[in-house]
Motif scaffolding. Structure first.
Motif, PDB file in Angstrom:
ATOM      1  N   LEU A 192       0.810  -1.222   0.000  1.00 50.54           N
ATOM      2  CA  LEU A 192       0.000   0.000   0.000  1.00 50.54           C
ATOM      3  C   LEU A 192       0.845   1.275   0.000  1.00 50.54           C
ATOM      4  N   ASN A 193       2.106   1.194   0.421  1.00 50.04           N
ATOM      5  CA  ASN A 193       2.900   2.400   0.630  1.00 50.04           C
ATOM      6  C   ASN A 193       4.209   2.468  -0.151  1.00 50.04           C
ATOM      7  N   LYS A 194       4.531   1.447  -0.924  1.00 51.62           N
ATOM      8  CA  LYS A 194       5.809   1.463  -1.645  1.00 51.62           C
ATOM      9  C   LYS A 194       5.851   2.640  -2.626  1.00 51.62           C
ATOM     10  N   PRO A 195       7.041   3.167  -2.868  1.00 53.28           N
ATOM     11  CA  PRO A 195       7.172   4.333  -3.756  1.00 53.28           C
ATOM     12  C   PRO A 195       6.688   4.020  -5.173  1.00 53.28           C
ATOM     13  N   PRO A 196       6.154   5.023  -5.871  1.00 55.76           N
ATOM     14  CA  PRO A 196       5.657   4.796  -7.233  1.00 55.76           C
ATOM     15  C   PRO A 196       6.774   4.685  -8.273  1.00 55.76           C
ATOM     16  N   GLU A 197       7.979   5.172  -7.931  1.00 52.86           N
ATOM     17  CA  GLU A 197       9.090   5.131  -8.888  1.00 52.86           C
ATOM     18  C   GLU A 197       9.583   3.680  -9.079  1.00 52.86           C
ATOM     19  N   LYS A 198      10.433   3.493 -10.052  1.00 52.43           N
ATOM     20  CA  LYS A 198      11.030   2.177 -10.270  1.00 52.43           C
ATOM     21  C   LYS A 198      11.961   1.836  -9.107  1.00 52.43           C
ATOM     22  N   LEU A 199      12.113   0.543  -8.859  1.00 49.62           N
ATOM     23  CA  LEU A 199      12.865   0.041  -7.706  1.00 49.62           C
ATOM     24  C   LEU A 199      14.263   0.652  -7.592  1.00 49.62           C
ATOM     25  N   LEU A 200      14.961   0.799  -8.680  1.00 48.67           N
ATOM     26  CA  LEU A 200      16.330   1.315  -8.638  1.00 48.67           C
ATOM     27  C   LEU A 200      16.397   2.746  -8.110  1.00 48.67           C
ATOM     28  N   ASN A 201      15.292   3.477  -8.186  1.00 47.96           N
ATOM     29  CA  ASN A 201      15.265   4.864  -7.716  1.00 47.96           C
ATOM     30  C   ASN A 201      14.778   5.004  -6.274  1.00 47.96           C
ATOM     31  N   TRP A 202      14.480   3.885  -5.626  1.00 52.91           N
ATOM     32  CA  TRP A 202      13.987   3.934  -4.253  1.00 52.91           C
ATOM     33  C   TRP A 202      15.106   4.311  -3.289  1.00 52.91           C
ATOM     34  N   SER A 203      14.718   4.814  -2.108  1.00 54.16           N
ATOM     35  CA  SER A 203      15.699   5.092  -1.050  1.00 54.16           C
ATOM     36  C   SER A 203      16.260   3.772  -0.522  1.00 54.16           C
ATOM     37  N   GLU A 204      17.367   3.858   0.197  1.00 51.46           N
ATOM     38  CA  GLU A 204      18.009   2.646   0.715  1.00 51.46           C
ATOM     39  C   GLU A 204      17.079   1.877   1.653  1.00 51.46           C
ATOM     40  N   LYS A 205      16.332   2.591   2.499  1.00 49.36           N
ATOM     41  CA  LYS A 205      15.477   1.864   3.440  1.00 49.36           C
ATOM     42  C   LYS A 205      14.326   1.161   2.722  1.00 49.36           C
ATOM     43  N   TRP A 206      13.826   1.753   1.616  1.00 51.81           N
ATOM     44  CA  TRP A 206      12.767   1.085   0.869  1.00 51.81           C
ATOM     45  C   TRP A 206      13.309  -0.093   0.072  1.00 51.81           C
ATOM     46  N   LYS A 207      14.532  -0.013  -0.416  1.00 51.97           N
ATOM     47  CA  LYS A 207      15.150  -1.187  -1.060  1.00 51.97           C
ATOM     48  C   LYS A 207      15.328  -2.310  -0.045  1.00 51.97           C
ATOM     49  N   PHE A 208      15.688  -1.933   1.174  1.00 55.83           N
ATOM     50  CA  PHE A 208      15.819  -2.927   2.234  1.00 55.83           C
ATOM     51  C   PHE A 208      14.459  -3.564   2.524  1.00 55.83           C
ATOM     52  N   ALA A 209      13.415  -2.737   2.581  1.00 51.53           N
ATOM     53  CA  ALA A 209      12.056  -3.252   2.807  1.00 51.53           C
ATOM     54  C   ALA A 209      11.629  -4.186   1.672  1.00 51.53           C
TER      55      ALA A 209
ATOM     56  N   TRP B 113      16.292 -13.052  -3.847  1.00 53.53           N
ATOM     57  CA  TRP B 113      16.822 -11.870  -4.548  1.00 53.53           C
ATOM     58  C   TRP B 113      16.398 -11.913  -6.002  1.00 53.53           C
ATOM     59  N   THR B 114      15.392 -11.129  -6.354  1.00 60.23           N
ATOM     60  CA  THR B 114      14.789 -11.229  -7.684  1.00 60.23           C
ATOM     61  C   THR B 114      15.315 -10.209  -8.687  1.00 60.23           C
ATOM     62  N   ASP B 115      16.146  -9.280  -8.234  1.00 60.68           N
ATOM     63  CA  ASP B 115      16.643  -8.234  -9.138  1.00 60.68           C
ATOM     64  C   ASP B 115      18.162  -8.161  -9.022  1.00 60.68           C
ATOM     65  N   ASP B 116      18.857  -8.655 -10.053  1.00 62.07           N
ATOM     66  CA  ASP B 116      20.329  -8.706  -9.980  1.00 62.07           C
ATOM     67  C   ASP B 116      20.980  -7.349 -10.240  1.00 62.07           C
ATOM     68  N   ARG B 117      20.168  -6.311 -10.505  1.00 62.86           N
ATOM     69  CA  ARG B 117      20.732  -4.963 -10.636  1.00 62.86           C
ATOM     70  C   ARG B 117      21.052  -4.367  -9.271  1.00 62.86           C
ATOM     71  N   ILE B 118      20.478  -4.938  -8.224  1.00 61.36           N
ATOM     72  CA  ILE B 118      20.758  -4.507  -6.853  1.00 61.36           C
ATOM     73  C   ILE B 118      21.653  -5.555  -6.206  1.00 61.36           C
ATOM     74  N   CYS B 119      22.821  -5.153  -5.773  1.00 56.14           N
ATOM     75  CA  CYS B 119      23.798  -6.097  -5.222  1.00 56.14           C
ATOM     76  C   CYS B 119      23.781  -6.157  -3.698  1.00 56.14           C
ATOM     77  N   GLU B 120      23.335  -5.069  -3.072  1.00 52.78           N
ATOM     78  CA  GLU B 120      23.371  -4.994  -1.608  1.00 52.78           C
ATOM     79  C   GLU B 120      22.276  -4.062  -1.112  1.00 52.78           C
ATOM     80  N   VAL B 121      21.708  -4.400   0.048  1.00 52.94           N
ATOM     81  CA  VAL B 121      20.766  -3.505   0.717  1.00 52.94           C
ATOM     82  C   VAL B 121      21.195  -3.353   2.174  1.00 52.94           C
ATOM     83  N   SER B 122      21.012  -2.147   2.714  1.00 54.69           N
ATOM     84  CA  SER B 122      21.415  -1.879   4.097  1.00 54.69           C
ATOM     85  C   SER B 122      20.375  -1.014   4.785  1.00 54.69           C
TER      86      SER B 122
END
Length: 202
Positions: free
Chosen positions: A128-145, A160-169
């Motif tokens: 219900l609350n995830k950002p409307p932008e594409k995943l790569l443009n999300w903040s670090e905490k939302w990528k972690f979520a 891990w479904t997106d290999d464009r993201i290597c790490e989340v913190s």
């Protein structure tokens, strides 16, 4: 012992999700008390259940926990009222809590019912609350979520479904695709209190 209060107001967007998690925790705690009393005294014994003991909710790092005073919370819920606010205290400890001496109650084991309730509350909030932008443009905490949501949807195991993201913190946690994909983290490295704290920051 360090302590920091977390106040959750009824109009906060994460309020309902945290209310659900804490309600399930409290309900299972009271239910477990009833079962223990029945085992010890039998069903004929009349006893008073004490739902107002301070409950500790652990973080995955074992050095911190959330302290939840549930007395007014339970009173409101018993009257079908949403509490105006929820107060949690984040506390740090130098050594494991001695529950017999501390006067605290440890949350009962996470059975599959509570896991399902917590999973559903987190995933619903995320969707219900995830950002409307594409995943790569999300903040670090939302990528972690995003990673936590995917793990919830796969039985607590990192998917891990997106290999464009290597790490989340986030906070003191860091997960990488190369080392953590396929590893179980929910309610293991990443505890119930971590889920609640993350929700308050999204």
């Amino acid at each position: 012992m360090d302590s920091k209060s977390i106040l959750i107001a009824r109009d906060d967007k994460f309020y309902d999700s945290i209310l659900t998690i804490l309600s399930s925790s409290q309900s299972i705690f009271v239910f477990s008390q009833c079962l223990n009393i029945i085992k010890e005294f039998g069903i004929q014994k009349q006893v008073s259940i004490q739902p107002n003991l301070p409950i500790s909710i652990p973080r995955g790092n074992n050095n911190e926990y959330l302290l939840f005073h549930s007395d007014s919370f339970v009173k409101d819920l018993s009257q079908d009222i949403k509490p105006e606010r929820i107060k949690l205290d984040l506390r740090s400890v130098d050594k494991p809590i001695d529950y017999e001496r501390s006067g605290l109650v440890q949350m009962p084991d996470l059975g599959f019912i509570r896991k399902s309730i917590i999973q559903g509350a987190f995933i619903q909030f995320y969707e219900l609350n995830k950002p409307p932008e594409k995943l790569l443009n999300w903040s670090e905490k939302w990528k972690f979520a995003w990673l936590i949501r995917n793990a919830f949807a796969h039985g607590g195991v990192v998917n891990w479904t997106d290999d464009r993201i290597c790490e989340v913190s986030w906070d003191s946690f860091s997960f990488t695709r190369s080392t953590d994909n396929g590893r179980e983290i929910i309610f293991n490295n990443f505890g119930e209190a971590d889920i609640i704290i993350l929700l308050t920051q999204l």
